[in-house]
Design a protein around this motif. Sequence first.
Motif, PDB file in Angstrom:
ATOM      1  N   GLU A  90       0.830  -1.210   0.000  1.00 12.61           N
ATOM      2  CA  GLU A  90       0.000   0.000   0.000  1.00 12.61           C
ATOM      3  C   GLU A  90       0.862   1.255   0.000  1.00 12.61           C
ATOM      4  N   GLU A  91       1.940   1.257   0.779  1.00 19.69           N
ATOM      5  CA  GLU A  91       2.860   2.397   0.802  1.00 19.69           C
ATOM      6  C   GLU A  91       3.529   2.588  -0.557  1.00 19.69           C
ATOM      7  N   ALA A  92       3.844   1.482  -1.216  1.00 14.12           N
ATOM      8  CA  ALA A  92       4.443   1.557  -2.552  1.00 14.12           C
ATOM      9  C   ALA A  92       3.459   2.167  -3.542  1.00 14.12           C
ATOM     10  N   MET A  93       2.200   1.784  -3.451  1.00  9.49           N
ATOM     11  CA  MET A  93       1.189   2.339  -4.345  1.00  9.49           C
ATOM     12  C   MET A  93       1.023   3.840  -4.117  1.00  9.49           C
ATOM     13  N   VAL A  94       1.105   4.274  -2.865  1.00 15.40           N
ATOM     14  CA  VAL A  94       1.032   5.706  -2.561  1.00 15.40           C
ATOM     15  C   VAL A  94       2.190   6.438  -3.252  1.00 15.40           C
ATOM     16  N   ALA A  95       3.389   5.869  -3.175  1.00 16.56           N
ATOM     17  CA  ALA A  95       4.575   6.498  -3.772  1.00 16.56           C
ATOM     18  C   ALA A  95       4.435   6.623  -5.290  1.00 16.56           C
ATOM     19  N   VAL A  96       4.042   5.561  -5.970  1.00 17.07           N
ATOM     20  CA  VAL A  96       3.955   5.621  -7.438  1.00 17.07           C
ATOM     21  C   VAL A  96       2.737   6.425  -7.899  1.00 17.07           C
ATOM     22  N   ASN A  97       1.656   6.393  -7.121  1.00 13.27           N
ATOM     23  CA  ASN A  97       0.498   7.209  -7.475  1.00 13.27           C
ATOM     24  C   ASN A  97       0.779   8.699  -7.278  1.00 13.27           C
ATOM     25  N   ALA A  98       1.686   9.030  -6.355  1.00 15.85           N
ATOM     26  CA  ALA A  98       2.104  10.428  -6.187  1.00 15.85           C
ATOM     27  C   ALA A  98       2.836  10.906  -7.450  1.00 15.85           C
ATOM     28  N   VAL A  99       3.619  10.029  -8.054  1.00 17.13           N
ATOM     29  CA  VAL A  99       4.299  10.365  -9.308  1.00 17.13           C
ATOM     30  C   VAL A  99       3.261  10.572 -10.408  1.00 17.13           C
ATOM     31  N   LYS A 100       2.265   9.708 -10.431  1.00 19.40           N
ATOM     32  CA  LYS A 100       1.204   9.839 -11.437  1.00 19.40           C
ATOM     33  C   LYS A 100       0.479  11.166 -11.284  1.00 19.40           C
ATOM     34  N   SER A 101       0.184  11.548 -10.056  1.00 17.05           N
ATOM     35  CA  SER A 101      -0.499  12.825  -9.805  1.00 17.05           C
ATOM     36  C   SER A 101       0.363  14.006 -10.245  1.00 17.05           C
ATOM     37  N   ALA A 102       1.650  13.945  -9.940  1.00 16.71           N
ATOM     38  CA  ALA A 102       2.561  15.014 -10.356  1.00 16.71           C
ATOM     39  C   ALA A 102       2.643  15.077 -11.880  1.00 16.71           C
ATOM     40  N   VAL A 131       1.762   8.895 -16.876  1.00 19.60           N
ATOM     41  CA  VAL A 131       2.562   8.102 -15.944  1.00 19.60           C
ATOM     42  C   VAL A 131       1.836   6.798 -15.649  1.00 19.60           C
ATOM     43  N   LYS A 132       2.560   5.702 -15.797  1.00 22.28           N
ATOM     44  CA  LYS A 132       2.031   4.383 -15.464  1.00 22.28           C
ATOM     45  C   LYS A 132       2.642   3.968 -14.121  1.00 22.28           C
ATOM     46  N   PRO A 133       1.832   3.886 -13.038  1.00 20.93           N
ATOM     47  CA  PRO A 133       2.368   3.455 -11.749  1.00 20.93           C
ATOM     48  C   PRO A 133       2.525   1.937 -11.703  1.00 20.93           C
ATOM     49  N   VAL A 134       3.702   1.471 -11.266  1.00 26.03           N
ATOM     50  CA  VAL A 134       3.989   0.036 -11.224  1.00 26.03           C
ATOM     51  C   VAL A 134       4.674  -0.301  -9.904  1.00 26.03           C
ATOM     52  N   THR A 135       4.223  -1.388  -9.280  1.00 25.37           N
ATOM     53  CA  THR A 135       4.945  -1.936  -8.137  1.00 25.37           C
ATOM     54  C   THR A 135       5.310  -3.375  -8.470  1.00 25.37           C
ATOM     55  N   VAL A 136       6.483  -3.773  -8.007  1.00 26.03           N
ATOM     56  CA  VAL A 136       6.973  -5.128  -8.241  1.00 26.03           C
ATOM     57  C   VAL A 136       7.461  -5.675  -6.913  1.00 26.03           C
ATOM     58  N   LYS A 137       7.097  -6.910  -6.609  1.00 26.04           N
ATOM     59  CA  LYS A 137       7.550  -7.556  -5.377  1.00 26.04           C
ATOM     60  C   LYS A 137       8.792  -8.390  -5.686  1.00 26.04           C
ATOM     61  N   SER A 138       9.921  -7.991  -5.078  1.00 30.86           N
ATOM     62  CA  SER A 138      11.173  -8.698  -5.327  1.00 30.86           C
ATOM     63  C   SER A 138      12.203  -8.293  -4.288  1.00 30.86           C
ATOM     64  N   ASP A 139      13.064  -9.225  -3.927  1.00 28.10           N
ATOM     65  CA  ASP A 139      14.192  -8.919  -3.052  1.00 28.10           C
ATOM     66  C   ASP A 139      15.391  -8.438  -3.856  1.00 28.10           C
ATOM     67  N   LEU A 140      15.377  -8.669  -5.143  1.00 26.06           N
ATOM     68  CA  LEU A 140      16.472  -8.281  -6.027  1.00 26.06           C
ATOM     69  C   LEU A 140      16.080  -6.984  -6.731  1.00 26.06           C
ATOM     70  N   ILE A 141      16.330  -5.880  -6.059  1.00 25.06           N
ATOM     71  CA  ILE A 141      15.834  -4.583  -6.512  1.00 25.06           C
ATOM     72  C   ILE A 141      16.382  -4.211  -7.881  1.00 25.06           C
ATOM     73  N   ALA A 142      17.684  -4.285  -8.046  1.00 26.77           N
ATOM     74  CA  ALA A 142      18.289  -3.906  -9.325  1.00 26.77           C
ATOM     75  C   ALA A 142      17.750  -4.764 -10.468  1.00 26.77           C
ATOM     76  N   GLU A 143      17.656  -6.052 -10.235  1.00 25.48           N
ATOM     77  CA  GLU A 143      17.134  -6.944 -11.274  1.00 25.48           C
ATOM     78  C   GLU A 143      15.678  -6.618 -11.602  1.00 25.48           C
ATOM     79  N   ALA A 144      14.895  -6.273 -10.593  1.00 28.21           N
ATOM     80  CA  ALA A 144      13.491  -5.918 -10.809  1.00 28.21           C
ATOM     81  C   ALA A 144      13.384  -4.632 -11.628  1.00 28.21           C
ATOM     82  N   ILE A 145      14.253  -3.669 -11.361  1.00 22.85           N
ATOM     83  CA  ILE A 145      14.247  -2.415 -12.112  1.00 22.85           C
ATOM     84  C   ILE A 145      14.592  -2.683 -13.576  1.00 22.85           C
ATOM     85  N   ILE A 146      15.639  -3.444 -13.804  1.00 24.21           N
ATOM     86  CA  ILE A 146      16.060  -3.754 -15.176  1.00 24.21           C
ATOM     87  C   ILE A 146      14.971  -4.533 -15.916  1.00 24.21           C
TER      88      ILE A 146
END
Length: 147
Positions: A67-79, A87-102
């Motif tokens: 939920e906190e992640a959705m707030v963060a990406v939706n704030a970008v969408k609002s801006a 802006v497309k808000p996206v959250t991904v569940k992963s322990d490998l942050i860099a790999e998830a970003i790529i």
Amino acid sequence: MYKRILVATDGSKLSQRAVEHTLNLADLTGADVVALKVVPRYPQTYFEGGVALAAAEVARVEKQWQEEAMVAVNAVKSAGQLREVKVKPVTVKSDLIAEAIIATAKRNKCDLIVMASHGRRGLKRLLLGSETQQVLTHSHTPVLVLR
């Protein structure tokens, strides 16, 4: 120039600078933005840095993080809406942050990744690691790093 820009955010003041830069760049180039927040899973063992919790409590914590992640990406969408940037808000569940970003950049056909960096050096960088450094090292997509 750019058609789709991924900005990695965690809602912090530092990542907010990356968001502002991304939205300005997208506005100038007519690009769309993918706002990404990677959500880790709760550490399950002592060796992962976790405290043993009941499954229901772990689920509650992970739901709160999502939920906190959705707030963060939706704030970008609002801006972005204020600047007429898509802006497309996206959250991904992963322990490998860099790999998830790529992987998210590749999946969404982004032609630029924008990230913030603390700019740590020496022992601090070695001990704390750097997700930004991992993305720079392994991404085939160009990366813009802001400090």
